[in-house]
Enzyme design. Structure first.
Site, PDB file in Angstrom:
ATOM      1  N   ASP A   3       0.807  -1.224   0.000  1.00  0.00           N
ATOM      2  CA  ASP A   3       0.000   0.000   0.000  1.00  0.00           C
ATOM      3  C   ASP A   3       0.838   1.271   0.000  1.00  0.00           C
ATOM      4  OD1 ASP A   3      -2.257  -1.709   0.261  1.00  0.00           O
ATOM      5  OD2 ASP A   3      -1.813  -1.853   2.398  1.00  0.00           O
ATOM      6  N   LYS A  31       2.042   2.138  -5.006  1.00  0.00           N
ATOM      7  CA  LYS A  31       2.767   1.590  -6.170  1.00  0.00           C
ATOM      8  C   LYS A  31       1.976   1.803  -7.442  1.00  0.00           C
ATOM      9  CE  LYS A  31       3.050  -2.634  -4.638  1.00  0.00           C
ATOM     10  NZ  LYS A  31       2.689  -2.417  -3.247  1.00  0.00           N
ATOM     11  N   GLY A  69      -4.410  -4.356  -4.692  1.00  0.00           N
ATOM     12  CA  GLY A  69      -5.364  -3.307  -5.051  1.00  0.00           C
ATOM     13  C   GLY A  69      -4.568  -2.065  -5.398  1.00  0.00           C
ATOM     14  N   HIS A  70      -4.331  -1.838  -6.671  1.00  0.00           N
ATOM     15  CA  HIS A  70      -3.533  -0.691  -7.086  1.00  0.00           C
ATOM     16  C   HIS A  70      -4.458   0.466  -7.461  1.00  0.00           C
ATOM     17  CE1 HIS A  70       0.192  -3.394  -8.066  1.00  0.00           C
ATOM     18  NE2 HIS A  70      -0.191  -3.436  -6.809  1.00  0.00           N
ATOM     19  N   GLN A 110       2.127  -6.350  -3.826  1.00  0.00           N
ATOM     20  CA  GLN A 110       2.557  -6.551  -2.440  1.00  0.00           C
ATOM     21  C   GLN A 110       3.937  -5.897  -2.254  1.00  0.00           C
ATOM     22  OE1 GLN A 110       1.036  -9.468  -4.112  1.00  0.00           O
ATOM     23  NE2 GLN A 110      -0.729  -8.406  -3.323  1.00  0.00           N
TER      24      GLN A 110
HETATM   25  P1  IMP Z   1      -2.487 -12.801   1.432  1.00  0.00           P
HETATM   26  O1  IMP Z   1      -1.576 -12.253   0.420  1.00  0.00           O
HETATM   27  O2  IMP Z   1      -3.934 -12.575   1.160  1.00  0.00           O
HETATM   28  O3  IMP Z   1      -2.190 -14.247   1.748  1.00  0.00           O
HETATM   29  O4  IMP Z   1      -2.226 -12.029   2.824  1.00  0.00           O
HETATM   30  C1  IMP Z   1      -1.020 -12.161   3.559  1.00  0.00           C
HETATM   31  C2  IMP Z   1      -0.631 -10.851   4.210  1.00  0.00           C
HETATM   32  O5  IMP Z   1      -0.245  -9.926   3.201  1.00  0.00           O
HETATM   33  C3  IMP Z   1      -1.780 -10.183   4.973  1.00  0.00           C
HETATM   34  O6  IMP Z   1      -1.224  -9.477   6.065  1.00  0.00           O
HETATM   35  C4  IMP Z   1      -2.325  -9.188   3.970  1.00  0.00           C
HETATM   36  O7  IMP Z   1      -2.978  -8.112   4.586  1.00  0.00           O
HETATM   37  C5  IMP Z   1      -1.050  -8.752   3.276  1.00  0.00           C
HETATM   38  N1  IMP Z   1      -1.279  -8.304   1.906  1.00  0.00           N
HETATM   39  C6  IMP Z   1      -1.512  -9.058   0.810  1.00  0.00           C
HETATM   40  N2  IMP Z   1      -1.671  -8.306  -0.273  1.00  0.00           N
HETATM   41  C7  IMP Z   1      -1.507  -7.034   0.118  1.00  0.00           C
HETATM   42  C8  IMP Z   1      -1.522  -5.786  -0.567  1.00  0.00           C
HETATM   43  O8  IMP Z   1      -1.710  -5.692  -1.791  1.00  0.00           O
HETATM   44  N3  IMP Z   1      -1.326  -4.688   0.210  1.00  0.00           N
HETATM   45  C9  IMP Z   1      -1.091  -4.766   1.538  1.00  0.00           C
HETATM   46  N4  IMP Z   1      -1.059  -5.896   2.217  1.00  0.00           N
HETATM   47  C10 IMP Z   1      -1.260  -7.028   1.514  1.00  0.00           C
END
Ligand code: IMP
Length: 446
Positions: A13, A16, A40-41, A221
């Protein structure tokens, strides 16, 4: 020709999407290299705001190809909705290409993700990871354990059925799965609709390299969520690093020219896991409110805290970051002083400046040591106008000192600064030297 990769240098977040969109203006191909619907971009166009989850931001630009690359796990129904939504709004101006090697994220992965996180929490409330519940972990687990289904399989009904049957036979712990025949039919149908976009992407990108076209790899991420180098187990299941972006696109490492690390002027995290500079008091609340810190995918409130230079140095080394983009500096406008964490004191009394303990529970105990820098005035429209007109030298002097201090501490230049959500609220700083107009550090009395 330039091959650039954009990497999140914190916990995700960092805006990016905005920086990638800015850099995409001269790219022929923009490639999403990992993750899936967990991303979520957010991008603020003159026509309004939008959030891209599984499409690369190149799809928004005429003459640009947005590739959803082989490193991704793609939820095809959600992807189709995303395409339709953009089309309806008249924003699908580039070309969409989906890698035939990308894995398919199925409804059972979403169910399994929730089931797993609930199981962890039942065993121990602190063990919950707080995933996005989009099925990411189980989809990647099936990929590496070789149970996965890929986009290429959607057009091979016999193969698809065989692989689905295997998966259904394996996941006996899950309840509420759609009947296999029904899922088979839905996947075949969506596969037919997406077929015109699914193709081998390696030759496409290699051809672009041969022709000397600009390529931009859009990391999703962030470094601190990397499955190996992040705060395990509070991480995602992919490699959101520069090395991961290469693996996730099929671009050889020798082709990479620039690694742009994106960091907010402060830090946020969504989900569980260590966060040394988290502020659970009024300062954190201020950052959340003014920064609008709510997850673009799940709507969850983000945890907030000050800029952490230990994390930033670590991310810089890990990714070979060649320059930084610092975003959301406007959010801190109006504060008298802005703390930044320059090092940690660990429980054994030692200090850490650019390495992280491998144990998340040790990082939880790290004590941040702050330096307090002078704040800058609120960003009124007047200031923004001046920055648009005159560039980085029109940024408030104390902000330029803040940025110079980051550069000095991290050891790489800041090339881009985001000072608002809109597409044109990014300024490119001149290279070091008189043109840049950063007041010297000696002049700063601290
Ligand atoms: P997952 O990717 O859904 O398995 O989540 C694993 C961890 O990564 C959790 O803490 C999510 O909140 C975090 N996470 C996954 N994708 C994002 C992102 O795009 N932005 C921020 N945090 C993310």
């Amino acid at each position: 020709m330039t091959v650039r990769v954009v990497i999140g240098a914190q916990f995700g977040d960092e805006a990016k999407g905005k920086i990638t969109d800015y850099l995409a203006s001269d790219a022929r191909y923009v490639v999403r290299t990992g993750g899936g619907p967990n991303a979520g971009h957010s991008i603020h166009l003159p026509e309004g705001q939008l959030v891209l989850h599984q499409l690369a931001c190149g799809v928004l630009r005429k003459g640009c190809v947005g590739v959803s690359g082989p490193g991704m796990v793609i939820q095809p129904f959600a992807l189709e909705n995303e395409m339709q939504d953009l089309e309806r709004r008249g924003l699908l101006r580039g070309e969409v290409v989906l890698s035939d090697r990308a894995h398919v994220l199925l409804p059972l992965h979403e169910i399994e993700d929730g089931w797993e996180d609930d199981l962890r929490a039942r065993k121990n409330p602190n063990a919950r990871l707080g995933t996005t519940r989009r099925g990411i972990g189980p989809a990647y687990a099936d990929r590496v354990a070789r149970w996965g289904i890929r986009l290429t399989d959607l057009s091979r009904p016999a193969l698809l059925r065989e692989r689905l049957e295997l998966l259904y036979a394996k996941k006996t712990q899950l309840t509420g799965l759609p009947p296999l025949d029904e899922l088979m039919a839905r996947l075949t149908e969506v596969g037919e609709r997406l077929a015109p976009f699914i193709r081998p992407t390696e030759p496409l990108l290699w051809g672009a390299l041969e022709r000397g076209e600009n390529l931009l790899l859009e990391g999703a991420q962030s470094a601190l969520l990397d499955v190996d180098f992040g705060t395990y187990p509070y991480v995602t299941s992919s490699h959101p690093t520069s090395a991961g972006a290469l693996v996730g696109s099929g671009i050889p490492p020798t082709e990479l020219d620039e690694v742009i690390g994106v960091a907010k002027a402060y830090t946020t995290r969504v989900g569980e896991g260590p966060f040394p500079t988290e502020d659970s008091g009024p300062s954190g609340e201020f950052l959340r409110r003014v920064g609008g810190e709510r997850g673009a995918t799940t709507g969850r409130e983000r945890r907030c805290g000050w800029l952490d230079l230990v994390l930033l140095r670590y991310a810089t080394r890990l990714n070979g970051i060649t320059s930084l983009a610092i975003t959301k500096v406007d959010v801190l406008g109006g504060l008298e002083e802005v703390p930044v964490c320059v090092q940690y004191v660990l429980p054994d009394g030692s200090t850490a400046r650019d390495v992280l303990p491998s144990q998340a529970e040790d990082l939880v105990k790290a004590q941040p040591v702050y330096e307090r820098l002078a704040g800058w005035p609120e960003f009124h429209e007047r200031t923004k106008e001046r920055v648009r007109r005159e560039g980085g030298r029109a940024l408030p002097a104390t902000l330029r000192r803040y940025l110079a201090r980051i550069e000095e501490e991290v050891g790489v230049p800041i090339e881009l600064v985001g000072y608002g959500p809109a597409r044109d609220e990014t300024v490119r700083l001149e290279p070091q030297g008189p043109g840049r107009g950063a007041p010297s550090l000696e002049a700063w009395s601290g």
